[in-house]
Design a protein around this motif. Sequence first.
Motif, PDB file in Angstrom:
ATOM      1  N   GLY A  77       0.614  -1.269   0.145  1.00  0.00           N
ATOM      2  CA  GLY A  77      -0.163  -0.050   0.163  1.00  0.00           C
ATOM      3  C   GLY A  77       0.783   1.256   0.021  1.00  0.00           C
ATOM      4  O   GLY A  77       0.580   2.381  -0.614  1.00  0.00           O
ATOM      5  N   SER A  88       2.619   1.559  -3.555  1.00  0.00           N
ATOM      6  CA  SER A  88       1.497   1.963  -4.507  1.00  0.00           C
ATOM      7  C   SER A  88       0.933   3.225  -4.235  1.00  0.00           C
ATOM      8  O   SER A  88       0.683   4.048  -5.092  1.00  0.00           O
ATOM      9  CB  SER A  88       0.462   0.922  -4.687  1.00  0.00           C
ATOM     10  N   GLY A  89       0.662   3.773  -3.116  1.00  0.00           N
ATOM     11  CA  GLY A  89       0.517   4.911  -2.747  1.00  0.00           C
ATOM     12  C   GLY A  89       1.528   6.120  -3.026  1.00  0.00           C
ATOM     13  O   GLY A  89       1.339   7.213  -3.663  1.00  0.00           O
TER      14      GLY A  89
END
Length: 201
Positions: A98, A101-102
């Motif tokens: 996360g 990807s963030g």
Amino acid sequence: MMNFIAILFVDYLVYGPWRDPEGFNFPLSIQFPDYARMGFLTGQASYEGLIMLIIFAALVYAIMQYTTVGFEFRVVGESPEVARHSGISYAKTLLLGGLISGGLAGVAGFTVVSGLIGRLRPRASPGYGYTAIIVAFLATLNPWLIIPAGIFFGGLLVAGDVIQSTLDLPFAAVQIFQSVIFLFIIMGEFAKRYRIVIRFR
């Protein structure tokens, strides 16, 4: 959930401390200086955006194929149960994925704000994040195929502006076309994974 937190945080900035004092009270930041804009090096923001796309695609491909972290990502993505039995921390891998990807989404947002708009404003993205989900499915989660798939959908978004001005159609027509593409992708995945058997008694 984090999307809404980020959106509200940007709203706080442009309605509050970052609002342009000469912006006639509109919720906009000051215009970015030239050295903070994409295109400062080459003169074309699109060139620099394409270079960044290739660099990050290569980086993600290398991580996924040649590192332990990438292997853990693939195992967790394919089967969380196998990952748990193999000693891979599901929560840690999910959190790390996360964060990465963030961060990549943040880079994409930077290219939009710095390359196209030139200042920070509310709702700078008209849903690019959701379009990226369709792009990822179309590219079958392959970082290299993300490049042509992203260019294809970028062309669709640009075509939406042309459609509105020349054919007098709403922008929703482009969104419907995107949805149809996504539907066919899902149907194709279903056909690959399952076989429909009709039995007659």
